[in-house]
Design a protein around this motif. Sequence first.
Motif, PDB file in Angstrom:
ATOM      1  N   GLY A  98     -33.828   4.018  32.028  1.00 53.52           N
ATOM      2  CA  GLY A  98     -32.816   3.267  31.288  1.00 53.52           C
ATOM      3  C   GLY A  98     -33.163   1.808  31.110  1.00 53.52           C
ATOM      4  N   LEU A  99     -34.433   1.451  31.301  1.00 53.07           N
ATOM      5  CA  LEU A  99     -34.876   0.062  31.155  1.00 53.07           C
ATOM      6  C   LEU A  99     -35.524  -0.110  29.787  1.00 53.07           C
ATOM      7  CD1 LEU A  99     -36.381  -0.448  34.720  1.00 53.07           C
ATOM      8  CD2 LEU A  99     -34.095  -1.065  33.898  1.00 53.07           C
ATOM      9  N   GLN A 100     -34.703  -0.006  28.764  1.00 44.42           N
ATOM     10  CA  GLN A 100     -35.209  -0.055  27.400  1.00 44.42           C
ATOM     11  C   GLN A 100     -35.210  -1.486  26.897  1.00 44.42           C
ATOM     12  OE1 GLN A 100     -32.819   2.696  25.195  1.00 44.42           O
ATOM     13  NE2 GLN A 100     -33.456   4.463  26.393  1.00 44.42           N
ATOM     14  N   ASP A 101     -36.341  -1.884  26.350  1.00 40.28           N
ATOM     15  CA  ASP A 101     -36.510  -3.219  25.800  1.00 40.28           C
ATOM     16  C   ASP A 101     -37.596  -3.130  24.748  1.00 40.28           C
ATOM     17  OD1 ASP A 101     -37.627  -6.129  25.671  1.00 40.28           O
ATOM     18  OD2 ASP A 101     -35.788  -6.331  26.861  1.00 40.28           O
ATOM     19  N   ALA A 102     -37.525  -4.000  23.743  1.00 37.90           N
ATOM     20  CA  ALA A 102     -38.560  -4.003  22.721  1.00 37.90           C
ATOM     21  C   ALA A 102     -39.922  -4.283  23.332  1.00 37.90           C
ATOM     22  CB  ALA A 102     -38.234  -5.034  21.643  1.00 37.90           C
ATOM     23  N   ASP A 103     -39.944  -5.035  24.410  1.00 43.20           N
ATOM     24  CA  ASP A 103     -41.182  -5.371  25.108  1.00 43.20           C
ATOM     25  C   ASP A 103     -41.182  -4.666  26.460  1.00 43.20           C
ATOM     26  OD1 ASP A 103     -43.347  -6.431  26.432  1.00 43.20           O
ATOM     27  OD2 ASP A 103     -42.903  -8.507  25.890  1.00 43.20           O
ATOM     28  N   PRO A 104     -42.057  -3.658  26.680  1.00 40.24           N
ATOM     29  CA  PRO A 104     -42.054  -2.952  27.967  1.00 40.24           C
ATOM     30  C   PRO A 104     -42.377  -3.866  29.141  1.00 40.24           C
ATOM     31  CG  PRO A 104     -43.957  -2.322  26.636  1.00 40.24           C
ATOM     32  CD  PRO A 104     -43.054  -3.107  25.748  1.00 40.24           C
ATOM     33  N   VAL A 105     -43.128  -4.931  28.913  1.00 40.46           N
ATOM     34  CA  VAL A 105     -43.432  -5.856  30.005  1.00 40.46           C
ATOM     35  C   VAL A 105     -42.158  -6.546  30.488  1.00 40.46           C
ATOM     36  CG1 VAL A 105     -44.705  -7.936  30.651  1.00 40.46           C
ATOM     37  CG2 VAL A 105     -45.806  -6.201  29.227  1.00 40.46           C
ATOM     38  N   VAL A 106     -41.315  -6.929  29.540  1.00 40.86           N
ATOM     39  CA  VAL A 106     -40.022  -7.531  29.911  1.00 40.86           C
ATOM     40  C   VAL A 106     -39.194  -6.539  30.710  1.00 40.86           C
ATOM     41  CG1 VAL A 106     -37.860  -8.471  29.019  1.00 40.86           C
ATOM     42  CG2 VAL A 106     -40.039  -9.101  27.948  1.00 40.86           C
ATOM     43  N   ALA A 107     -39.187  -5.279  30.274  1.00 39.36           N
ATOM     44  CA  ALA A 107     -38.436  -4.244  30.991  1.00 39.36           C
ATOM     45  C   ALA A 107     -38.999  -4.033  32.393  1.00 39.36           C
ATOM     46  CB  ALA A 107     -38.478  -2.942  30.204  1.00 39.36           C
ATOM     47  N   ALA A 108     -40.325  -3.979  32.507  1.00 36.17           N
ATOM     48  CA  ALA A 108     -40.952  -3.764  33.813  1.00 36.17           C
ATOM     49  C   ALA A 108     -40.662  -4.925  34.759  1.00 36.17           C
ATOM     50  CB  ALA A 108     -42.453  -3.575  33.656  1.00 36.17           C
ATOM     51  N   ARG A 109     -40.576  -6.127  34.234  1.00 36.53           N
ATOM     52  CA  ARG A 109     -40.351  -7.292  35.092  1.00 36.53           C
ATOM     53  C   ARG A 109     -38.968  -7.249  35.738  1.00 36.53           C
ATOM     54  NH1 ARG A 109     -42.872 -11.576  36.643  1.00 36.53           N
ATOM     55  NH2 ARG A 109     -44.729 -11.176  35.392  1.00 36.53           N
ATOM     56  N   THR A 110     -38.007  -6.516  35.154  1.00 34.82           N
ATOM     57  CA  THR A 110     -36.688  -6.412  35.785  1.00 34.82           C
ATOM     58  C   THR A 110     -36.746  -5.663  37.118  1.00 34.82           C
ATOM     59  OG1 THR A 110     -36.090  -4.341  34.649  1.00 34.82           O
ATOM     60  CG2 THR A 110     -35.576  -6.408  33.513  1.00 34.82           C
ATOM     61  N   LEU A 111     -37.845  -4.942  37.373  1.00 35.40           N
ATOM     62  CA  LEU A 111     -37.967  -4.215  38.640  1.00 35.40           C
ATOM     63  C   LEU A 111     -38.126  -5.159  39.829  1.00 35.40           C
ATOM     64  CD1 LEU A 111     -40.282  -1.300  37.461  1.00 35.40           C
ATOM     65  CD2 LEU A 111     -37.843  -1.173  38.004  1.00 35.40           C
ATOM     66  N   PHE A 112     -38.433  -6.430  39.564  1.00 32.01           N
ATOM     67  CA  PHE A 112     -38.476  -7.412  40.644  1.00 32.01           C
ATOM     68  C   PHE A 112     -37.071  -7.807  41.114  1.00 32.01           C
ATOM     69  CE2 PHE A 112     -42.708  -8.496  38.718  1.00 32.01           C
ATOM     70  CZ  PHE A 112     -43.479  -8.264  39.834  1.00 32.01           C
ATOM     71  N   ASP A 113     -36.088  -7.644  40.253  1.00 31.64           N
ATOM     72  CA  ASP A 113     -34.737  -8.136  40.545  1.00 31.64           C
ATOM     73  C   ASP A 113     -34.134  -7.404  41.736  1.00 31.64           C
ATOM     74  OD1 ASP A 113     -35.127  -9.671  38.295  1.00 31.64           O
ATOM     75  OD2 ASP A 113     -33.874  -8.432  36.985  1.00 31.64           O
ATOM     76  N   GLY A 114     -33.794  -8.140  42.769  1.00 29.81           N
ATOM     77  CA  GLY A 114     -33.132  -7.569  43.930  1.00 29.81           C
ATOM     78  C   GLY A 114     -33.951  -6.533  44.672  1.00 29.81           C
ATOM     79  N   SER A 115     -35.274  -6.597  44.548  1.00 32.10           N
ATOM     80  CA  SER A 115     -36.136  -5.599  45.180  1.00 32.10           C
ATOM     81  C   SER A 115     -37.138  -6.270  46.106  1.00 32.10           C
ATOM     82  CB  SER A 115     -36.882  -4.786  44.118  1.00 32.10           C
ATOM     83  OG  SER A 115     -37.985  -5.507  43.603  1.00 32.10           O
ATOM     84  N   ALA A 116     -37.886  -5.434  46.835  1.00 35.78           N
ATOM     85  CA  ALA A 116     -38.951  -5.930  47.705  1.00 35.78           C
ATOM     86  C   ALA A 116     -40.277  -6.075  46.970  1.00 35.78           C
ATOM     87  CB  ALA A 116     -39.128  -4.979  48.884  1.00 35.78           C
ATOM     88  N   ALA A 117     -40.316  -5.728  45.694  1.00 34.27           N
ATOM     89  CA  ALA A 117     -41.577  -5.631  44.948  1.00 34.27           C
ATOM     90  C   ALA A 117     -42.330  -6.957  44.898  1.00 34.27           C
ATOM     91  CB  ALA A 117     -41.317  -5.137  43.532  1.00 34.27           C
ATOM     92  N   GLN A 118     -43.639  -6.875  45.110  1.00 36.03           N
ATOM     93  CA  GLN A 118     -44.537  -8.009  44.941  1.00 36.03           C
ATOM     94  C   GLN A 118     -45.485  -7.798  43.764  1.00 36.03           C
ATOM     95  OE1 GLN A 118     -44.129 -10.812  46.661  1.00 36.03           O
ATOM     96  NE2 GLN A 118     -42.414  -9.790  47.694  1.00 36.03           N
ATOM     97  N   LEU A 119     -45.796  -6.542  43.455  1.00 34.26           N
ATOM     98  CA  LEU A 119     -46.629  -6.220  42.296  1.00 34.26           C
ATOM     99  C   LEU A 119     -46.013  -5.027  41.572  1.00 34.26           C
ATOM    100  CD1 LEU A 119     -50.316  -6.357  43.665  1.00 34.26           C
ATOM    101  CD2 LEU A 119     -49.147  -8.083  42.275  1.00 34.26           C
ATOM    102  N   VAL A 120     -46.015  -5.085  40.242  1.00 37.96           N
ATOM    103  CA  VAL A 120     -45.588  -3.964  39.413  1.00 37.96           C
ATOM    104  C   VAL A 120     -46.713  -3.674  38.427  1.00 37.96           C
ATOM    105  CG1 VAL A 120     -43.946  -3.107  37.696  1.00 37.96           C
ATOM    106  CG2 VAL A 120     -43.137  -4.535  39.602  1.00 37.96           C
ATOM    107  N   ALA A 121     -47.254  -2.475  38.483  1.00 39.18           N
ATOM    108  CA  ALA A 121     -48.298  -2.052  37.550  1.00 39.18           C
ATOM    109  C   ALA A 121     -47.648  -1.232  36.442  1.00 39.18           C
ATOM    110  CB  ALA A 121     -49.354  -1.219  38.270  1.00 39.18           C
ATOM    111  N   LEU A 122     -47.865  -1.653  35.203  1.00 40.43           N
ATOM    112  CA  LEU A 122     -47.315  -0.971  34.036  1.00 40.43           C
ATOM    113  C   LEU A 122     -48.469  -0.378  33.238  1.00 40.43           C
ATOM    114  CD1 LEU A 122     -45.133  -0.305  31.889  1.00 40.43           C
ATOM    115  CD2 LEU A 122     -45.482  -2.629  30.987  1.00 40.43           C
ATOM    116  N   THR A 123     -48.506   0.949  33.144  1.00 35.86           N
ATOM    117  CA  THR A 123     -49.560   1.603  32.372  1.00 35.86           C
ATOM    118  C   THR A 123     -49.056   1.868  30.957  1.00 35.86           C
ATOM    119  OG1 THR A 123     -48.872   3.784  33.193  1.00 35.86           O
ATOM    120  CG2 THR A 123     -50.618   2.644  34.397  1.00 35.86           C
ATOM    121  N   LEU A 124     -49.935   1.654  29.986  1.00 35.08           N
ATOM    122  CA  LEU A 124     -49.574   1.717  28.573  1.00 35.08           C
ATOM    123  C   LEU A 124     -50.425   2.718  27.805  1.00 35.08           C
ATOM    124  CD1 LEU A 124     -49.278  -2.156  28.047  1.00 35.08           C
ATOM    125  CD2 LEU A 124     -47.385  -0.540  28.336  1.00 35.08           C
ATOM    126  N   GLY A 125     -50.883   3.770  28.492  1.00 33.15           N
ATOM    127  CA  GLY A 125     -51.679   4.793  27.826  1.00 33.15           C
ATOM    128  C   GLY A 125     -52.947   4.229  27.218  1.00 33.15           C
TER     129      GLY A 125
END
Length: 318
Positions: free
Chosen positions: A192-219
Amino acid sequence: MVVTYGEALVDLIEQLDGSFAAILGGSVCNFTLAVARQGLPAAYLNPLSNDSFGARFVDQLGAAGVVLAAPQRSLLPTALAVVTLDAHGVPSYAFHRALVADRDITLAQAVATLPPAITLFHTGGLALVPADLDVTLGVAAAAAAAGALISIDANLRPLAVPDLALYAAGVRRALALAHLIKVSEEDLLYLGLQDADPVVAARTLFDGSAAQLVALTLGGQGAVLLARSGQVALPVPPGVSVVDTVGAGDCFQAGLVASLHQAGALTLDALPGLDPGTLTRALRYALATASIDVMRKGCNPPLREEVEDFLTTTGAAA
């Protein structure tokens, strides 16, 4: 040591003549094999079946040096995934996972088999379905309490569960506990993290989380590695001819972990302060690991030497 918890299943992969080839797989088991072939000590927690497929898993993981933490084989059968490939080699899955060996384990049993000196605990994929989530998160919490980094590959398989909203909510709970996250563009949509820019959507995974790195694969467009203070993006290496993409994401994550380990950065103290050069090398190594896999049939992770040769041949070695 890298410790893994999740599915070991057999991919029945459709062939051109309509027959099916039985290939050992499962997202977490693929990752386990891939990270072991990179030379990292690894242990797999889930029980394997005493059927013929289970025997093949024992041989394959053992040959890579993986420690099998479960004290005995399960009497239940190995799980199956029927895999059909489209014209571009992209797989779709139908899962058969009721009463299967890799799920034949309780939280207490899994925690009791955790080896000492855990560097990183990895899970994801089908271990995050609603029926298994609480056990998976309990094992992850025990590993974190022992000082391990937590790595989670969202790798959502909506065909495996009837209620996608419930499934996605559980995966979001799991990702909030992870220090190292991998998601695909498709995962973001399912979450449900829909955004015109997937990088912007992926960056929301930092919010309120323990995450230090998020890897986003784009095929076919490569991948992006996001840190809290920056990011790097790289295309697919040149000369990659896709045979199929089964296990590519698992190999990508294993390559990322291996590169961070080689850089001495696979610790909670090191991850927040990684410089752009280390991030770039890690992403390049991850893409190379996945690229070698997609040029092979099924999931067949490369050795560390093969990745290094690939990087040198393609001119991408740092």
